[in-house]
Design a protein around this motif. Sequence first.
Motif, PDB file in Angstrom:
ATOM      1  N   TYR A   1      42.665  45.461  31.418  1.00  0.00           N
ATOM      2  CA  TYR A   1      41.636  46.439  31.765  1.00  0.00           C
ATOM      3  C   TYR A   1      40.615  45.833  32.724  1.00  0.00           C
ATOM      4  O   TYR A   1      40.497  44.619  32.871  1.00  0.00           O
ATOM      5  CB  TYR A   1      40.942  46.967  30.500  1.00  0.00           C
ATOM      6  CG  TYR A   1      40.162  48.237  30.751  1.00  0.00           C
ATOM      7  CD1 TYR A   1      40.819  49.429  31.036  1.00  0.00           C
ATOM      8  CD2 TYR A   1      38.773  48.224  30.749  1.00  0.00           C
ATOM      9  CE1 TYR A   1      40.104  50.585  31.290  1.00  0.00           C
ATOM     10  CE2 TYR A   1      38.050  49.376  31.010  1.00  0.00           C
ATOM     11  CZ  TYR A   1      38.723  50.557  31.279  1.00  0.00           C
ATOM     12  OH  TYR A   1      38.010  51.694  31.557  1.00  0.00           O
ATOM     13  N   TRP A   2      39.859  46.708  33.396  1.00  0.00           N
ATOM     14  CA  TRP A   2      38.849  46.299  34.349  1.00  0.00           C
ATOM     15  C   TRP A   2      37.864  45.300  33.733  1.00  0.00           C
ATOM     16  O   TRP A   2      37.386  45.490  32.614  1.00  0.00           O
ATOM     17  CB  TRP A   2      38.054  47.508  34.836  1.00  0.00           C
ATOM     18  CG  TRP A   2      38.797  48.455  35.714  1.00  0.00           C
ATOM     19  CD1 TRP A   2      39.244  49.700  35.364  1.00  0.00           C
ATOM     20  CD2 TRP A   2      39.195  48.247  37.065  1.00  0.00           C
ATOM     21  NE1 TRP A   2      39.903  50.271  36.432  1.00  0.00           N
ATOM     22  CE2 TRP A   2      39.876  49.407  37.492  1.00  0.00           C
ATOM     23  CE3 TRP A   2      39.033  47.191  37.978  1.00  0.00           C
ATOM     24  CZ2 TRP A   2      40.395  49.545  38.778  1.00  0.00           C
ATOM     25  CZ3 TRP A   2      39.557  47.329  39.255  1.00  0.00           C
ATOM     26  CH2 TRP A   2      40.220  48.487  39.645  1.00  0.00           C
ATOM     27  N   HIS A   3      37.549  44.253  34.493  1.00  0.00           N
ATOM     28  CA  HIS A   3      36.579  43.264  34.019  1.00  0.00           C
ATOM     29  C   HIS A   3      36.162  42.345  35.157  1.00  0.00           C
ATOM     30  O   HIS A   3      36.851  42.231  36.174  1.00  0.00           O
ATOM     31  CB  HIS A   3      37.179  42.422  32.881  1.00  0.00           C
ATOM     32  CG  HIS A   3      38.382  41.619  33.288  1.00  0.00           C
ATOM     33  ND1 HIS A   3      39.619  42.178  33.485  1.00  0.00           N
ATOM     34  CD2 HIS A   3      38.528  40.292  33.544  1.00  0.00           C
ATOM     35  CE1 HIS A   3      40.482  41.257  33.839  1.00  0.00           C
ATOM     36  NE2 HIS A   3      39.845  40.085  33.901  1.00  0.00           N
TER      37      HIS A   3
ATOM     38  N   MET B   1      38.108  45.893  43.256  1.00  0.00           N
ATOM     39  CA  MET B   1      37.098  46.717  43.914  1.00  0.00           C
ATOM     40  C   MET B   1      36.427  45.852  44.978  1.00  0.00           C
ATOM     41  O   MET B   1      35.580  45.003  44.658  1.00  0.00           O
ATOM     42  CB  MET B   1      36.087  47.237  42.897  1.00  0.00           C
ATOM     43  CG  MET B   1      36.690  48.153  41.855  1.00  0.00           C
ATOM     44  SD  MET B   1      35.432  48.903  40.783  1.00  0.00           S
ATOM     45  CE  MET B   1      36.476  49.790  39.613  1.00  0.00           C
ATOM     46  N   PRO B   2      36.827  46.008  46.251  1.00  0.00           N
ATOM     47  CA  PRO B   2      36.348  45.114  47.303  1.00  0.00           C
ATOM     48  C   PRO B   2      34.844  45.254  47.539  1.00  0.00           C
ATOM     49  O   PRO B   2      34.348  46.347  47.811  1.00  0.00           O
ATOM     50  CB  PRO B   2      37.139  45.574  48.536  1.00  0.00           C
ATOM     51  CG  PRO B   2      37.481  47.008  48.245  1.00  0.00           C
ATOM     52  CD  PRO B   2      37.698  47.078  46.758  1.00  0.00           C
ATOM     53  N   GLY B   3      34.128  44.152  47.401  1.00  0.00           N
ATOM     54  CA  GLY B   3      32.678  44.163  47.550  1.00  0.00           C
ATOM     55  C   GLY B   3      31.930  44.182  46.243  1.00  0.00           C
ATOM     56  O   GLY B   3      30.718  43.930  46.202  1.00  0.00           O
TER      57      GLY B   3
ATOM     58  N   TYR C   1      30.413  53.926  39.143  1.00  0.00           N
ATOM     59  CA  TYR C   1      29.468  53.513  40.176  1.00  0.00           C
ATOM     60  C   TYR C   1      30.139  52.557  41.164  1.00  0.00           C
ATOM     61  O   TYR C   1      30.047  52.729  42.390  1.00  0.00           O
ATOM     62  CB  TYR C   1      28.256  52.842  39.528  1.00  0.00           C
ATOM     63  CG  TYR C   1      27.425  52.005  40.471  1.00  0.00           C
ATOM     64  CD1 TYR C   1      26.547  52.598  41.380  1.00  0.00           C
ATOM     65  CD2 TYR C   1      27.535  50.614  40.467  1.00  0.00           C
ATOM     66  CE1 TYR C   1      25.799  51.821  42.265  1.00  0.00           C
ATOM     67  CE2 TYR C   1      26.794  49.829  41.341  1.00  0.00           C
ATOM     68  CZ  TYR C   1      25.927  50.436  42.235  1.00  0.00           C
ATOM     69  OH  TYR C   1      25.201  49.674  43.107  1.00  0.00           O
ATOM     70  N   LEU C   2      30.833  51.540  40.651  1.00  0.00           N
ATOM     71  CA  LEU C   2      31.462  50.555  41.517  1.00  0.00           C
ATOM     72  C   LEU C   2      32.598  51.161  42.338  1.00  0.00           C
ATOM     73  O   LEU C   2      32.729  50.869  43.538  1.00  0.00           O
ATOM     74  CB  LEU C   2      31.995  49.389  40.690  1.00  0.00           C
ATOM     75  CG  LEU C   2      30.966  48.479  40.025  1.00  0.00           C
ATOM     76  CD1 LEU C   2      31.672  47.405  39.195  1.00  0.00           C
ATOM     77  CD2 LEU C   2      30.050  47.814  41.042  1.00  0.00           C
TER      78      LEU C   2
ATOM     79  N   VAL D   1      34.397  39.456  41.079  1.00  0.00           N
ATOM     80  CA  VAL D   1      34.927  40.713  41.593  1.00  0.00           C
ATOM     81  C   VAL D   1      35.542  41.511  40.438  1.00  0.00           C
ATOM     82  O   VAL D   1      36.211  40.949  39.559  1.00  0.00           O
ATOM     83  CB  VAL D   1      35.958  40.464  42.716  1.00  0.00           C
ATOM     84  CG1 VAL D   1      37.263  39.903  42.175  1.00  0.00           C
ATOM     85  CG2 VAL D   1      36.201  41.727  43.524  1.00  0.00           C
ATOM     86  N   MET D   2      35.293  42.808  40.422  1.00  0.00           N
ATOM     87  CA  MET D   2      35.842  43.664  39.368  1.00  0.00           C
ATOM     88  C   MET D   2      37.330  43.888  39.646  1.00  0.00           C
ATOM     89  O   MET D   2      37.719  44.298  40.745  1.00  0.00           O
ATOM     90  CB  MET D   2      35.097  44.999  39.338  1.00  0.00           C
ATOM     91  CG  MET D   2      35.362  45.834  38.091  1.00  0.00           C
ATOM     92  SD  MET D   2      34.819  45.053  36.540  1.00  0.00           S
ATOM     93  CE  MET D   2      33.024  45.032  36.776  1.00  0.00           C
TER      94      MET D   2
END
Length: 297
Positions: free
Chosen positions: A146-148, A185-187, A223-224, A247-248
């Motif tokens: 999962y996202w982290h 998620m770039p940035g 948001y990201l 980075v996410m």
Amino acid sequence: MLKPEDVYPSRIKDSAEVLPRLDPVIHPSDIDGSELLDEADIKSFQEKGYLLLPNEFSASEVETFRAELERMQYDISLLDSPEAITEPDNGELRSVFQVHKDHPVFSKVAKDSRIADIARFILGGDVYIHQSRLNFKPGYRGREFYWHSDFETWHVEDGMPRMRAVSCSILLTDNDAKNGALMLMPGSHKEYVTCVGETPDNHYLSSLKKQEYGVPSDESLKYLSEKYGIDCAEAKAGSVLFFDCNVMHGSNSNITPDPRSNLFFVYNHIDNMVFDPFCGKSPRPEFICSRETIKTI
């Protein structure tokens, strides 16, 4: 040495926050990055927080790595060890930690100048291995990650003070959107998203199978993603993905017949060595977070 100030607090409030990054992305040093990367690659890592380099390792090298990977999958003593993490629902091998110490084939890879020199350039000097592992995502039943933000976990649960670490993933199989290639998620590395929920004791025992703490809120991810978008690191076996510690990122499950396996090293600068966990819990085991006397790569 006194424990550093917690400048990236997380898991201490009832709601998530987005805090500014306080550290450089590429740290100042005397290393000439132009001898390692094109100017466009350096700029891309600075802006996006990741860099995908195709075909860094040859087909024969990848075949050697995969032969060792396959041998490990049937090593009963390894499967019964703490370093081996299995899928939560089917018992298949998910990850093997500390491969840079326990497996000579991968010890050599960790020191390979093709990746270690780039890590030195990004981090601004001498580095050591904070963590290493093989990630398996077998066909049909390979579960998602999962996202982290890795740094959020390494900071809270390991005591890593600052954002001065970089991950290097060597693709051992073709990675694409179908079989669970890494999404980033770039940035997003420019902002620090805090998480909610007090860290349980010995959290690693469950988090390595399924993360439940240190997971960004839905609102934070929305948001990201709206601000930065989502890229998918699709590439052929032998390619190398470098990504910033903050980075996410995450990956989907793999329900295709094609496995997705990667060799993973985390390089940390020697001036950024870990202290006691900022969550106040006991340190995670050495095979997850290196705390021994620092030896540079």
